[in-house]
Design a protein around this motif. Structure first.
Motif, mmCIF file in Angstrom:
data_model
loop_
_atom_site.group_PDB
_atom_site.id
_atom_site.type_symbol
_atom_site.label_atom_id
_atom_site.label_comp_id
_atom_site.label_asym_id
_atom_site.label_seq_id
_atom_site.Cartn_x
_atom_site.Cartn_y
_atom_site.Cartn_z
ATOM 1 N N THR A 8 37.611 43.221 29.814
ATOM 2 C CA THR A 8 37.692 44.353 30.735
ATOM 3 C C THR A 8 37.038 43.964 32.052
ATOM 4 O OG1 THR A 8 35.659 45.256 29.801
ATOM 5 C CG2 THR A 8 37.726 46.151 28.961
ATOM 6 N N PRO A 9 37.491 44.544 33.146
ATOM 7 C CA PRO A 9 36.852 44.264 34.435
ATOM 8 C C PRO A 9 35.382 44.686 34.401
ATOM 9 C CG PRO A 9 38.982 45.298 34.773
ATOM 10 C CD PRO A 9 38.678 45.394 33.304
ATOM 11 N N SER A 10 34.534 43.876 35.017
ATOM 12 C CA SER A 10 33.091 44.129 34.991
ATOM 13 C C SER A 10 32.577 44.863 36.224
ATOM 14 C CB SER A 10 32.328 42.812 34.849
ATOM 15 O OG SER A 10 32.482 42.033 36.023
ATOM 16 N N GLY A 11 33.344 44.805 37.317
ATOM 17 C CA GLY A 11 32.865 45.411 38.552
ATOM 18 C C GLY A 11 31.830 44.551 39.255
ATOM 19 N N ARG A 12 31.810 43.270 38.939
ATOM 20 C CA ARG A 12 30.865 42.327 39.565
ATOM 21 C C ARG A 12 31.619 41.124 40.118
ATOM 22 N NH1 ARG A 12 25.712 43.536 38.446
ATOM 23 N NH2 ARG A 12 25.314 44.916 36.719
ATOM 24 N N ASP A 13 31.053 40.544 41.176
ATOM 25 C CA ASP A 13 31.641 39.314 41.697
ATOM 26 C C ASP A 13 30.651 38.165 41.540
ATOM 27 O OD1 ASP A 13 29.814 39.466 43.812
ATOM 28 O OD2 ASP A 13 31.293 40.219 45.228
ATOM 29 N N ALA A 14 31.058 36.966 41.935
ATOM 30 C CA ALA A 14 30.237 35.776 41.749
ATOM 31 C C ALA A 14 28.919 35.824 42.513
ATOM 32 C CB ALA A 14 31.026 34.533 42.153
ATOM 33 N N ALA A 15 28.869 36.583 43.574
ATOM 34 C CA ALA A 15 27.635 36.700 44.362
ATOM 35 C C ALA A 15 26.667 37.717 43.753
ATOM 36 C CB ALA A 15 27.972 37.098 45.799
ATOM 37 N N GLY A 16 27.092 38.378 42.681
ATOM 38 C CA GLY A 16 26.250 39.370 42.033
ATOM 39 C C GLY A 16 26.421 40.776 42.557
ATOM 40 N N SER A 17 27.314 40.938 43.519
ATOM 41 C CA SER A 17 27.570 42.273 44.051
ATOM 42 C C SER A 17 28.288 43.125 43.014
ATOM 43 C CB SER A 17 28.432 42.194 45.306
ATOM 44 O OG SER A 17 27.778 41.462 46.302
ATOM 45 N N VAL A 18 28.031 44.415 43.059
ATOM 46 C CA VAL A 18 28.686 45.363 42.174
ATOM 47 C C VAL A 18 29.625 46.218 43.013
ATOM 48 C CG1 VAL A 18 28.323 47.289 40.571
ATOM 49 C CG2 VAL A 18 26.658 45.420 40.680
ATOM 50 N N TYR A 19 30.838 46.432 42.505
ATOM 51 C CA TYR A 19 31.810 47.237 43.237
ATOM 52 C C TYR A 19 32.423 48.266 42.311
ATOM 53 C CZ TYR A 19 34.773 43.568 41.235
ATOM 54 O OH TYR A 19 35.381 42.687 40.381
ATOM 55 N N GLU A 20 32.960 49.321 42.902
ATOM 56 C CA GLU A 20 33.563 50.408 42.138
ATOM 57 C C GLU A 20 34.901 49.959 41.561
ATOM 58 O OE1 GLU A 20 35.244 54.952 42.740
ATOM 59 O OE2 GLU A 20 34.317 53.915 44.432
ATOM 60 N N LEU A 21 35.109 50.276 40.309
ATOM 61 C CA LEU A 21 36.362 49.938 39.640
ATOM 62 C C LEU A 21 37.316 51.127 39.705
ATOM 63 C CD1 LEU A 21 35.065 48.008 36.526
ATOM 64 C CD2 LEU A 21 36.417 47.082 38.405
ATOM 65 N N THR A 22 38.029 51.229 40.802
ATOM 66 C CA THR A 22 39.065 52.248 40.934
ATOM 67 C C THR A 22 40.247 51.831 40.063
ATOM 68 O OG1 THR A 22 40.130 51.136 42.782
ATOM 69 C CG2 THR A 22 38.343 52.704 43.322
ATOM 70 N N PRO A 23 41.169 52.722 39.784
ATOM 71 C CA PRO A 23 42.347 52.337 38.990
ATOM 72 C C PRO A 23 43.115 51.164 39.606
ATOM 73 C CG PRO A 23 42.183 54.714 39.060
ATOM 74 C CD PRO A 23 41.135 54.176 40.013
ATOM 75 N N VAL A 24 43.235 51.136 40.912
ATOM 76 C CA VAL A 24 43.953 50.041 41.578
ATOM 77 C C VAL A 24 43.216 48.718 41.390
ATOM 78 C CG1 VAL A 24 44.681 49.149 43.831
ATOM 79 C CG2 VAL A 24 45.080 51.545 43.251
ATOM 80 N N ILE A 25 41.913 48.731 41.579
ATOM 81 C CA ILE A 25 41.127 47.507 41.412
ATOM 82 C C ILE A 25 41.139 47.062 39.956
ATOM 83 C CG2 ILE A 25 38.791 46.550 41.532
ATOM 84 C CD1 ILE A 25 38.392 48.227 44.084
ATOM 85 N N THR A 26 41.054 48.001 39.037
ATOM 86 C CA THR A 26 41.093 47.661 37.613
ATOM 87 C C THR A 26 42.400 46.968 37.263
ATOM 88 O OG1 THR A 26 39.619 49.488 37.036
ATOM 89 C CG2 THR A 26 41.019 48.616 35.273
ATOM 90 N N ARG A 27 43.522 47.504 37.716
ATOM 91 C CA ARG A 27 44.819 46.868 37.447
ATOM 92 C C ARG A 27 44.890 45.475 38.069
ATOM 93 N NH1 ARG A 27 46.530 52.153 38.424
ATOM 94 N NH2 ARG A 27 47.138 51.658 40.555
#
Length: 101
Positions: free
Chosen positions: A57-76
């Motif tokens: 499942t998407p984690s909502g994190r990137d390689a730099a350690g930032s956290v981002y919101e998992l909207t339906p579009v981003i999740t897909r």
């Protein structure tokens, strides 16, 4: 196939003859959840469902350690990226075609 997760039935993963000839005993599939948690990209989370399948499942994190919101579009999008990662994983010597649901 779900748009918010990738489910892998490890019993259905196929590996190429080239890889199968070099694989060490005990390194075959299925592999442990801990192994999957080490190998998946940081933007995915690996868990195991009650049937023993690996669930990405998407984690909502990137390689730099930032956290981002998992909207339906981003999740897909993250699921699509995860599927692309799996199809290219290990130089196309591992076939997940029948293992994904």
């Amino acid at each position: 196939m779900s748009t918010d997760r990738i489910v892998i039935d490890q019993a259905k993963i196929r590996i190429s003859d080239e890889i199968a000839a070099r694989i060490k005993p005990g390194s075959e599939f299925p592999r442990s959840l801990a192994w999957w948690q080490r190998i998946v990209p940081c933007w995915l989370t690996a868990t195991e469902d009650e049937g023993g399948h690996i669930v990405l499942t998407p984690s909502g994190r990137d390689a730099a350690g930032s956290v981002y919101e998992l909207t339906p579009v981003i999740t897909r999008r993250e699921i699509r990226y995860g599927l692309d990662w799996l199809t290219r994983w290990n130089g196309n010597n591992v076939d997940f075609t029948d293992a994904l649901s």
